[in-house]
Motif scaffolding. Structure first.
Motif, PDB file in Angstrom:
ATOM      1  N   ASP A  94       0.822  -1.220   0.000  1.00 32.49           N
ATOM      2  CA  ASP A  94       0.000   0.000   0.000  1.00 32.49           C
ATOM      3  C   ASP A  94       0.856   1.269   0.000  1.00 32.49           C
ATOM      4  N   GLU A  95       1.954   1.244   0.756  1.00 35.41           N
ATOM      5  CA  GLU A  95       2.826   2.411   0.843  1.00 35.41           C
ATOM      6  C   GLU A  95       3.440   2.735  -0.526  1.00 35.41           C
ATOM      7  N   SER A  96       3.751   1.684  -1.283  1.00 34.75           N
ATOM      8  CA  SER A  96       4.297   1.874  -2.630  1.00 34.75           C
ATOM      9  C   SER A  96       3.261   2.528  -3.546  1.00 34.75           C
ATOM     10  N   THR A 140      10.806   1.390   3.681  1.00 36.64           N
ATOM     11  CA  THR A 140      11.334   1.684   2.346  1.00 36.64           C
ATOM     12  C   THR A 140      10.447   1.028   1.296  1.00 36.64           C
ATOM     13  N   SER A 141       9.979   1.825   0.335  1.00 31.99           N
ATOM     14  CA  SER A 141       9.138   1.331  -0.751  1.00 31.99           C
ATOM     15  C   SER A 141       9.702   1.831  -2.070  1.00 31.99           C
ATOM     16  N   ALA A 142       9.198   1.268  -3.162  1.00 33.27           N
ATOM     17  CA  ALA A 142       9.738   1.659  -4.468  1.00 33.27           C
ATOM     18  C   ALA A 142       8.666   1.683  -5.549  1.00 33.27           C
ATOM     19  N   CYS A 143       8.931   2.493  -6.554  1.00 31.14           N
ATOM     20  CA  CYS A 143       8.090   2.560  -7.755  1.00 31.14           C
ATOM     21  C   CYS A 143       9.001   2.627  -8.967  1.00 31.14           C
ATOM     22  N   THR A 144       8.482   2.222 -10.110  1.00 34.20           N
ATOM     23  CA  THR A 144       9.235   2.408 -11.351  1.00 34.20           C
ATOM     24  C   THR A 144       8.526   3.446 -12.203  1.00 34.20           C
ATOM     25  N   VAL A 145       9.317   4.276 -12.852  1.00 32.70           N
ATOM     26  CA  VAL A 145       8.799   5.313 -13.738  1.00 32.70           C
ATOM     27  C   VAL A 145       9.355   5.070 -15.132  1.00 32.70           C
ATOM     28  N   ALA A 146       8.513   5.204 -16.130  1.00 32.45           N
ATOM     29  CA  ALA A 146       8.964   5.118 -17.522  1.00 32.45           C
ATOM     30  C   ALA A 146       8.456   6.344 -18.266  1.00 32.45           C
ATOM     31  N   ILE A 147       9.345   6.988 -19.008  1.00 32.34           N
ATOM     32  CA  ILE A 147       8.995   8.137 -19.842  1.00 32.34           C
ATOM     33  C   ILE A 147       9.144   7.707 -21.299  1.00 32.34           C
ATOM     34  N   LEU A 148       8.017   7.661 -22.017  1.00 30.16           N
ATOM     35  CA  LEU A 148       8.041   7.214 -23.408  1.00 30.16           C
ATOM     36  C   LEU A 148       7.668   8.363 -24.335  1.00 30.16           C
ATOM     37  N   PRO A 149       8.512   8.682 -25.324  1.00 35.56           N
ATOM     38  CA  PRO A 149       8.141   9.745 -26.262  1.00 35.56           C
ATOM     39  C   PRO A 149       6.998   9.283 -27.162  1.00 35.56           C
ATOM     40  N   GLU A 150       6.051  10.173 -27.403  1.00 37.06           N
ATOM     41  CA  GLU A 150       4.934   9.849 -28.285  1.00 37.06           C
ATOM     42  C   GLU A 150       5.443   9.791 -29.723  1.00 37.06           C
ATOM     43  N   VAL A 151       5.009   8.770 -30.466  1.00 35.57           N
ATOM     44  CA  VAL A 151       5.388   8.708 -31.876  1.00 35.57           C
ATOM     45  C   VAL A 151       4.448   9.616 -32.658  1.00 35.57           C
ATOM     46  N   ASP A 152       4.939  10.168 -33.770  1.00 34.44           N
ATOM     47  CA  ASP A 152       4.140  11.120 -34.550  1.00 34.44           C
ATOM     48  C   ASP A 152       2.810  10.525 -34.976  1.00 34.44           C
ATOM     49  N   GLU A 153       2.896   9.358 -35.551  1.00 36.66           N
ATOM     50  CA  GLU A 153       1.693   8.655 -35.995  1.00 36.66           C
ATOM     51  C   GLU A 153       1.888   7.197 -35.646  1.00 36.66           C
ATOM     52  N   ARG A 211      18.031   1.834  -9.786  1.00 37.92           N
ATOM     53  CA  ARG A 211      17.559   2.765  -8.761  1.00 37.92           C
ATOM     54  C   ARG A 211      18.213   4.108  -9.022  1.00 37.92           C
ATOM     55  N   ILE A 212      17.406   5.087  -9.370  1.00 38.53           N
ATOM     56  CA  ILE A 212      17.990   6.373  -9.742  1.00 38.53           C
ATOM     57  C   ILE A 212      17.869   7.431  -8.649  1.00 38.53           C
ATOM     58  N   ARG A 213      16.857   7.312  -7.789  1.00 41.43           N
ATOM     59  CA  ARG A 213      16.622   8.407  -6.840  1.00 41.43           C
ATOM     60  C   ARG A 213      15.988   7.898  -5.550  1.00 41.43           C
ATOM     61  N   THR A 214      16.355   8.550  -4.435  1.00 46.06           N
ATOM     62  CA  THR A 214      15.770   8.220  -3.136  1.00 46.06           C
ATOM     63  C   THR A 214      15.131   9.465  -2.536  1.00 46.06           C
ATOM     64  N   PHE A 269      14.995  11.939 -18.215  1.00 48.47           N
ATOM     65  CA  PHE A 269      15.904  11.310 -17.259  1.00 48.47           C
ATOM     66  C   PHE A 269      15.181  10.775 -16.019  1.00 48.47           C
ATOM     67  N   GLU A 270      13.857  10.781 -16.038  1.00 48.38           N
ATOM     68  CA  GLU A 270      13.077  10.311 -14.885  1.00 48.38           C
ATOM     69  C   GLU A 270      12.832   8.802 -14.905  1.00 48.38           C
ATOM     70  N   SER A 271      13.131   8.151 -16.042  1.00 45.71           N
ATOM     71  CA  SER A 271      12.913   6.703 -16.140  1.00 45.71           C
ATOM     72  C   SER A 271      13.847   5.953 -15.204  1.00 45.71           C
ATOM     73  N   GLY A 272      13.275   5.029 -14.456  1.00 47.08           N
ATOM     74  CA  GLY A 272      14.089   4.219 -13.554  1.00 47.08           C
ATOM     75  C   GLY A 272      13.369   3.941 -12.248  1.00 47.08           C
ATOM     76  N   GLY A 273      14.098   3.403 -11.291  1.00 50.40           N
ATOM     77  CA  GLY A 273      13.517   3.060 -10.000  1.00 50.40           C
ATOM     78  C   GLY A 273      13.606   4.221  -9.016  1.00 50.40           C
ATOM     79  N   HIS A 274      12.468   4.552  -8.415  1.00 53.05           N
ATOM     80  CA  HIS A 274      12.397   5.624  -7.421  1.00 53.05           C
ATOM     81  C   HIS A 274      12.086   4.984  -6.059  1.00 53.05           C
ATOM     82  N   ARG A 275      12.858   5.342  -5.047  1.00 55.11           N
ATOM     83  CA  ARG A 275      12.705   4.728  -3.725  1.00 55.11           C
ATOM     84  C   ARG A 275      12.303   5.783  -2.704  1.00 55.11           C
ATOM     85  N   VAL A 276      11.390   5.412  -1.805  1.00 56.13           N
ATOM     86  CA  VAL A 276      10.961   6.338  -0.759  1.00 56.13           C
ATOM     87  C   VAL A 276      11.249   5.733   0.616  1.00 56.13           C
ATOM     88  N   GLN A 277      11.711   6.589   1.519  1.00 58.94           N
ATOM     89  CA  GLN A 277      11.943   6.187   2.905  1.00 58.94           C
ATOM     90  C   GLN A 277      11.150   7.132   3.803  1.00 58.94           C
TER      91      GLN A 277
END
Length: 356
Positions: free
Chosen positions: A118-120, A194-207, A302-305, A173-181
Motif C-alpha cells: 500500500d505504501e508503494s 522503504t518502498s519503491a516505484c518504477t517510472v517510464a517516460i516514453l516519447p509519443e510517436v508522430d503517428e 535505482r535512480i533516486r531516493t 531522465f526520470e525513467s528508472g527506480g524511485h525509492r521512498v523512505q
C-alpha cells in the motif's frame, strides 16, 4: 563551424520571412515544422551574432590602442571582449551538440508501484502529483490514459499523456527506480519503511504508422471500465485492452468517454512502447565504452531516493542531494532537472572531445 553558423543565420532570416507571410498558416503541418525549426535555430543564431558583434568590438578597441589617451580603456575592452568571446564560444558548442530527435515530443508517463504494498501505491500517487504539478508550471496538458487505484489511495499503476513542447527533453531522465523512505500513516511504531516505484517516460510517436503494427499480431478485448469516472462508467464495454503478441506488451485504456477513443489512445501507447523497446534494443547492441549514466533509462536501475524524515532527495546517478523534498514533490523540479541535463551535456561534450 563558422560557415555552418552563417548558413543557419541566413536560414533564420528566411524562416522569419515565411512566418510573416500572409499565407503562413494555410498549410498547418508545414507551419508547425517551420515554427519548430525557427525555435531550434534562433538561440544558436543569436549566440553567433553576439559572437560576431563581440569580435567587431574587439577589433574596434584594438584600433584605439594607438591613441595614448584611449589605450587603457581599449585594453580593458579587449580583455573583457576576449572573456565574453570565450563564454559565447562555449555556449555555441553546447547548442551545436547532437540533439535527441525526441526532445520536443509529448510523452506517456507510466508509474508502477513496486515493493512496499500500500505504501508503494501511495508513493506512486505522490510521484504522479509531483509530475502533474511540474507539468502545470510548464503549462502542459496532463491526461490520464489508464489508472488502477489502490484501496487506501494512490495507484498500483497509472499511465498519463503529457502534451507540451519539450516535455520529453525535460523528463526523459526520470525513467528508472524511485525509492521512498518514510514512516507510513498505518505504521503505529513510528518505524521508517522503504518502498519503491518504477517510472517510464516514453516519447509519443508522430503517428501510429511510424510503427508497423500487423493487425494479426494484436488482440483487442473490450470490458467494462471500473472505478471513478462519471455516470458513463459501467454502462457499456467501453474499456479496451490490446495485447501485442510479438513483444508481449499489454495496454489498457478505460478513461476515455467511448470505446473508440479508448482504442485510439491504447494504440498510441502501444506504438510508443514498441518504439521504446526498439530503441532499447538498438542501444544495447551498440558497444559503447563510455555510456552515460544519465541516458541509460533502465527501469530496474535505482535512480533516486526520497527520504522524508531527513527532508532530502538524492539522485544517485550524479550524486546530487537536495534538502527541499516538500518543494520538489510539489512540482518545483527545475534544479533537479537542470542538474541532470547539465551532467548529460557535460558527458556529451566529453565524448565529443574524445572523438576529435
Amino acid at each position: 563551424m563558422i560557415k555552418k553558423l552563417a548558413t543557419l543565420s541566413e536560414r533564420l532570416d528566411e524562416l522569419n520571412r515565411l512566418l510573416s507571410s500572409e499565407d503562413a498558416t494555410s498549410d498547418m503541418d508545414n507551419y508547425r515544422k517551420i515554427t519548430r525549426e525557427h525555435a531550434e535555430i534562433t538561440p544558436i543564431v543569436e549566440q553567433f551574432r553576439a559572437y560576431e558583434k563581440t569580435e567587431a568590438d574587439i577589433k574596434e578597441a584594438q584600433a584605439m590602442l594607438a591613441d595614448p589617451e584611449m589605450k587603457d580603456f581599449a585594453q580593458d575592452e579587449i580583455e573583457s571582449g576576449k572573456d565574453k568571446l570565450e563564454a559565447i564560444a562555449e555556449e555555441l558548442q553546447k547548442l551545436l551538440l547532437p540533439k535527441d530527435p525526441n526532445d520536443e515530443r509529448n510523452i506517456f508517463l507510466e508509474i508502477r508501484a513496486g515493493t512496499g504494498g500500500d505504501e508503494s501505491a501511495l508513493f506512486a500517487g505522490d510521484l504522479f502529483r509531483m509530475y502533474s504539478r511540474f507539468a502545470e508550471r510548464q503549462r502542459w496538458k496532463v491526461e490520464i490514459v489508464s489508472a488502477s487505484e489502490s484501496e487506501i489511495g494512490g495507484y498500483k499503476e497509472i499511465i498519463a499523456k503529457i502534451e507540451g513542447f519539450g516535455a520529453y527533453s525535460k523528463l526523459k531522465f526520470e525513467s528508472g527506480g524511485h525509492r521512498v523512505q518514510r514512516v507510513p500513516e498505518t505504521e503505529t511504531q513510528g518505524r521508517i519503511h522503504t518502498s519503491a516505484c518504477t517510472v517510464a517516460i516514453l516519447p509519443e510517436v508522430d503517428e501510429v504508422s511510424d510503427i508497423t503494427i500487423n493487425p494479426a499480431d494484436i488482440r483487442i478485448d473490450t470490458f467494462r471500465a471500473s472505478g471513478a469516472g462519471g455516470q458513463h462508467i459501467n454502462k457499456t464495454d467501453s474499456a479496451v485492452r490490446i495485447t501485442h503478441f510479438p513483444t508481449g506488451i499489454v495496454v489498457e485504456c478505460q478513461d476515455g468517454r467511448s470505446q473508440h477513443s479508448n482504442k485510439a489512445q491504447a494504440m498510441q501507447v502501444l506504438a510508443a512502447r514498441i518504439k521504446a523497446k526498439q530503441v532499447d534494443e538498438q542501444q544495447s547492441k551498440i558497444a559503447s565504452e563510455r555510456r552515460s549514466l544519465i541516458g541509460s533509462g533502465d527501469r530496474s536501475e535505482r535512480i533516486r531516493t526520497y527520504n522524508y524524515p531527513q527532508g532530502r532527495i538524492t539522485d544517485h546517478r550524479i550524486n546530487l542531494t537536495l534538502y527541499k523534498i516538500d518543494a520538489i514533490t510539489e512540482g518545483d523540479m527545475d534544479e533537479l532537472i537542470n542538474a541532470l541535463a547539465s551532467e548529460h551535456q557535460a558527458d556529451l561534450l566529453a565524448t565529443l572531445g574524445e572523438d576529435n
